[in-house]
Design a protein around this motif. Sequence first.
Motif, PDB file in Angstrom:
ATOM      1  N   SER A  87      14.392  23.767 -18.726  1.00 53.94           N
ATOM      2  CA  SER A  87      14.931  25.129 -18.635  1.00 53.94           C
ATOM      3  C   SER A  87      15.847  25.286 -17.423  1.00 53.94           C
ATOM      4  O   SER A  87      16.713  26.156 -17.401  1.00 53.94           O
ATOM      5  CB  SER A  87      13.794  26.146 -18.575  1.00 53.94           C
ATOM      6  N   ASP A  88      15.686  24.423 -16.428  1.00 52.99           N
ATOM      7  CA  ASP A  88      16.488  24.520 -15.206  1.00 52.99           C
ATOM      8  C   ASP A  88      17.557  23.437 -15.096  1.00 52.99           C
ATOM      9  O   ASP A  88      18.184  23.277 -14.060  1.00 52.99           O
ATOM     10  CB  ASP A  88      15.579  24.484 -13.980  1.00 52.99           C
ATOM     11  N   GLY A  89      17.761  22.662 -16.153  1.00 54.96           N
ATOM     12  CA  GLY A  89      18.778  21.615 -16.149  1.00 54.96           C
ATOM     13  C   GLY A  89      18.267  20.351 -16.821  1.00 54.96           C
ATOM     14  O   GLY A  89      17.257  20.358 -17.525  1.00 54.96           O
ATOM     15  N   VAL A  90      18.968  19.268 -16.593  1.00 58.29           N
ATOM     16  CA  VAL A  90      18.593  17.972 -17.169  1.00 58.29           C
ATOM     17  C   VAL A  90      17.812  17.194 -16.116  1.00 58.29           C
ATOM     18  O   VAL A  90      18.318  16.933 -15.021  1.00 58.29           O
ATOM     19  CB  VAL A  90      19.846  17.180 -17.606  1.00 58.29           C
ATOM     20  N   HIS A  91      16.578  16.842 -16.449  1.00 62.60           N
ATOM     21  CA  HIS A  91      15.712  16.087 -15.545  1.00 62.60           C
ATOM     22  C   HIS A  91      15.956  14.594 -15.771  1.00 62.60           C
ATOM     23  O   HIS A  91      15.743  14.085 -16.870  1.00 62.60           O
ATOM     24  CB  HIS A  91      14.242  16.413 -15.784  1.00 62.60           C
ATOM     25  N   VAL A  92      16.408  13.913 -14.731  1.00 68.58           N
ATOM     26  CA  VAL A  92      16.686  12.477 -14.794  1.00 68.58           C
ATOM     27  C   VAL A  92      15.635  11.769 -13.952  1.00 68.58           C
ATOM     28  O   VAL A  92      15.468  12.066 -12.771  1.00 68.58           O
ATOM     29  CB  VAL A  92      18.104  12.156 -14.262  1.00 68.58           C
ATOM     30  N   THR A  93      14.919  10.850 -14.575  1.00 63.62           N
ATOM     31  CA  THR A  93      13.856  10.118 -13.888  1.00 63.62           C
ATOM     32  C   THR A  93      14.233   8.648 -13.804  1.00 63.62           C
ATOM     33  O   THR A  93      14.586   8.026 -14.805  1.00 63.62           O
ATOM     34  CB  THR A  93      12.516  10.279 -14.623  1.00 63.62           C
ATOM     35  N   LEU A  94      14.160   8.116 -12.593  1.00 60.74           N
ATOM     36  CA  LEU A  94      14.463   6.710 -12.338  1.00 60.74           C
ATOM     37  C   LEU A  94      13.168   6.011 -11.947  1.00 60.74           C
ATOM     38  O   LEU A  94      12.526   6.373 -10.958  1.00 60.74           O
ATOM     39  CB  LEU A  94      15.497   6.592 -11.209  1.00 60.74           C
ATOM     40  N   HIS A  95      12.768   5.019 -12.741  1.00 58.08           N
ATOM     41  CA  HIS A  95      11.565   4.221 -12.482  1.00 58.08           C
ATOM     42  C   HIS A  95      12.027   2.855 -11.977  1.00 58.08           C
ATOM     43  O   HIS A  95      12.867   2.217 -12.601  1.00 58.08           O
ATOM     44  CB  HIS A  95      10.756   4.011 -13.768  1.00 58.08           C
ATOM     45  N   MET A  96      11.471   2.412 -10.862  1.00 55.10           N
ATOM     46  CA  MET A  96      11.873   1.128 -10.281  1.00 55.10           C
ATOM     47  C   MET A  96      10.644   0.271 -10.009  1.00 55.10           C
ATOM     48  O   MET A  96       9.644   0.764  -9.513  1.00 55.10           O
ATOM     49  CB  MET A  96      12.642   1.365  -8.981  1.00 55.10           C
ATOM     50  N   GLN A  97      10.767  -1.009 -10.322  1.00 48.98           N
ATOM     51  CA  GLN A  97       9.664  -1.943 -10.117  1.00 48.98           C
ATOM     52  C   GLN A  97      10.238  -3.292  -9.741  1.00 48.98           C
ATOM     53  O   GLN A  97      11.155  -3.780 -10.413  1.00 48.98           O
ATOM     54  CB  GLN A  97       8.847  -2.081 -11.404  1.00 48.98           C
ATOM     55  N   GLY A  98       9.733  -3.898  -8.682  1.00 44.40           N
ATOM     56  CA  GLY A  98      10.148  -5.243  -8.322  1.00 44.40           C
ATOM     57  C   GLY A  98       9.645  -6.231  -9.356  1.00 44.40           C
ATOM     58  O   GLY A  98       8.573  -6.054  -9.940  1.00 44.40           O
ATOM     59  N   ARG A  99      10.404  -7.252  -9.604  1.00 46.40           N
ATOM     60  CA  ARG A  99       9.995  -8.253 -10.601  1.00 46.40           C
ATOM     61  C   ARG A  99       8.732  -8.984 -10.173  1.00 46.40           C
ATOM     62  O   ARG A  99       8.008  -9.503 -10.995  1.00 46.40           O
ATOM     63  CB  ARG A  99      11.122  -9.255 -10.828  1.00 46.40           C
ATOM     64  N   ASP A 100       8.484  -8.998  -8.881  1.00 47.75           N
ATOM     65  CA  ASP A 100       7.279  -9.653  -8.388  1.00 47.75           C
ATOM     66  C   ASP A 100       6.304  -8.635  -7.794  1.00 47.75           C
ATOM     67  O   ASP A 100       5.523  -8.947  -6.919  1.00 47.75           O
ATOM     68  CB  ASP A 100       7.631 -10.739  -7.367  1.00 47.75           C
ATOM     69  N   GLY A 101       6.361  -7.391  -8.273  1.00 46.72           N
ATOM     70  CA  GLY A 101       5.485  -6.335  -7.773  1.00 46.72           C
ATOM     71  C   GLY A 101       6.151  -5.557  -6.663  1.00 46.72           C
ATOM     72  O   GLY A 101       7.117  -5.994  -6.051  1.00 46.72           O
ATOM     73  N   GLY A 102       5.651  -4.381  -6.408  1.00 44.51           N
ATOM     74  CA  GLY A 102       6.241  -3.531  -5.385  1.00 44.51           C
ATOM     75  C   GLY A 102       7.608  -3.018  -5.805  1.00 44.51           C
ATOM     76  O   GLY A 102       8.015  -3.165  -6.945  1.00 44.51           O
ATOM     77  N   ALA A 103       8.300  -2.432  -4.866  1.00 47.23           N
ATOM     78  CA  ALA A 103       9.645  -1.932  -5.155  1.00 47.23           C
ATOM     79  C   ALA A 103      10.494  -1.971  -3.892  1.00 47.23           C
ATOM     80  O   ALA A 103      10.984  -0.955  -3.422  1.00 47.23           O
ATOM     81  CB  ALA A 103       9.574  -0.532  -5.733  1.00 47.23           C
ATOM     82  N   GLY A 105      13.508  -2.012  -1.565  1.00 51.61           N
ATOM     83  CA  GLY A 105      14.876  -1.552  -1.777  1.00 51.61           C
ATOM     84  C   GLY A 105      15.010  -0.387  -2.728  1.00 51.61           C
ATOM     85  O   GLY A 105      16.117   0.047  -3.036  1.00 51.61           O
ATOM     86  N   ALA A 106      13.882   0.145  -3.219  1.00 53.92           N
ATOM     87  CA  ALA A 106      13.925   1.223  -4.209  1.00 53.92           C
ATOM     88  C   ALA A 106      14.593   2.479  -3.658  1.00 53.92           C
ATOM     89  O   ALA A 106      15.326   3.160  -4.381  1.00 53.92           O
ATOM     90  CB  ALA A 106      12.519   1.541  -4.710  1.00 53.92           C
ATOM     91  N   ASP A 107      14.352   2.795  -2.394  1.00 48.33           N
ATOM     92  CA  ASP A 107      14.971   3.988  -1.813  1.00 48.33           C
ATOM     93  C   ASP A 107      16.492   3.875  -1.821  1.00 48.33           C
ATOM     94  O   ASP A 107      17.197   4.840  -2.109  1.00 48.33           O
ATOM     95  CB  ASP A 107      14.468   4.232  -0.391  1.00 48.33           C
ATOM     96  N   LYS A 108      16.995   2.707  -1.511  1.00 50.19           N
ATOM     97  CA  LYS A 108      18.440   2.490  -1.495  1.00 50.19           C
ATOM     98  C   LYS A 108      19.023   2.589  -2.901  1.00 50.19           C
ATOM     99  O   LYS A 108      20.061   3.220  -3.111  1.00 50.19           O
ATOM    100  CB  LYS A 108      18.757   1.124  -0.886  1.00 50.19           C
ATOM    101  N   VAL A 109      18.365   1.987  -3.880  1.00 45.76           N
ATOM    102  CA  VAL A 109      18.823   2.059  -5.275  1.00 45.76           C
ATOM    103  C   VAL A 109      18.790   3.498  -5.760  1.00 45.76           C
ATOM    104  O   VAL A 109      19.745   3.987  -6.374  1.00 45.76           O
ATOM    105  CB  VAL A 109      17.969   1.154  -6.193  1.00 45.76           C
ATOM    106  N   SER A 110      17.692   4.189  -5.484  1.00 46.52           N
ATOM    107  CA  SER A 110      17.551   5.580  -5.907  1.00 46.52           C
ATOM    108  C   SER A 110      18.651   6.449  -5.310  1.00 46.52           C
ATOM    109  O   SER A 110      19.303   7.237  -6.007  1.00 46.52           O
ATOM    110  CB  SER A 110      16.177   6.107  -5.483  1.00 46.52           C
ATOM    111  N   SER A 111      18.881   6.303  -4.012  1.00 48.55           N
ATOM    112  CA  SER A 111      19.911   7.079  -3.338  1.00 48.55           C
ATOM    113  C   SER A 111      21.287   6.789  -3.925  1.00 48.55           C
ATOM    114  O   SER A 111      22.071   7.707  -4.203  1.00 48.55           O
ATOM    115  CB  SER A 111      19.881   6.755  -1.845  1.00 48.55           C
ATOM    116  N   GLN A 112      21.593   5.530  -4.127  1.00 48.81           N
ATOM    117  CA  GLN A 112      22.889   5.137  -4.674  1.00 48.81           C
ATOM    118  C   GLN A 112      23.057   5.658  -6.100  1.00 48.81           C
ATOM    119  O   GLN A 112      24.131   6.157  -6.464  1.00 48.81           O
ATOM    120  CB  GLN A 112      23.032   3.615  -4.645  1.00 48.81           C
ATOM    121  N   PHE A 113      22.010   5.559  -6.905  1.00 46.06           N
ATOM    122  CA  PHE A 113      22.085   6.008  -8.299  1.00 46.06           C
ATOM    123  C   PHE A 113      22.290   7.527  -8.374  1.00 46.06           C
ATOM    124  O   PHE A 113      23.200   8.008  -9.048  1.00 46.06           O
ATOM    125  CB  PHE A 113      20.813   5.600  -9.067  1.00 46.06           C
ATOM    126  N   PHE A 114      21.447   8.291  -7.679  1.00 47.47           N
ATOM    127  CA  PHE A 114      21.535   9.747  -7.789  1.00 47.47           C
ATOM    128  C   PHE A 114      22.791  10.315  -7.117  1.00 47.47           C
ATOM    129  O   PHE A 114      23.367  11.279  -7.616  1.00 47.47           O
ATOM    130  CB  PHE A 114      20.260  10.407  -7.265  1.00 47.47           C
TER     131      PHE A 114
END
Length: 129
Positions: A87-103, A105-114
């Motif tokens: 109702s307030d717009g389009v909700h975009v969800t980014l899920h990140m997972q390291g291939r060997d567990g954890g994440a 660099g996820a903050d950097k990817v998230s920031s760059q993507f959004f």
Amino acid sequence: MRWKLFLLVVIIVMTCSGTLNAGGGKTTTATFQGKVDDVFNAAVKVAQTNWVISFMDRQSMTFSFATPPPFASSNGLLCGVSMEKGSDGVHVTLHMQGRDGGAPGADKVSSQFFKGLQDEISKQAKQPH
């Protein structure tokens, strides 16, 4: 075709069950104004510009991409994007997972993507229709 369907099911199951968060992954959601199709197109453009899209399904408004190994860790990140109209717009969800567990660099990817998504939506809004 079957592997794409399998990947979509895995993304949906992980999203619904919270497996990504439980396994050390990271999930970030942001809301954007505009038509769902326009936001989806902008998100795909940002991902294609920066990473390699491995799966995309316009009907379910989901896609996935991977970061190159040197970006985040020795194995990179697997990322899934989903969106839905709220109702307030389009909700975009980014899920990140390291291939060997954890994440790592996820903050950097998230920031760059959004940030890229916001910039692309702004560019689309300025273009004459």
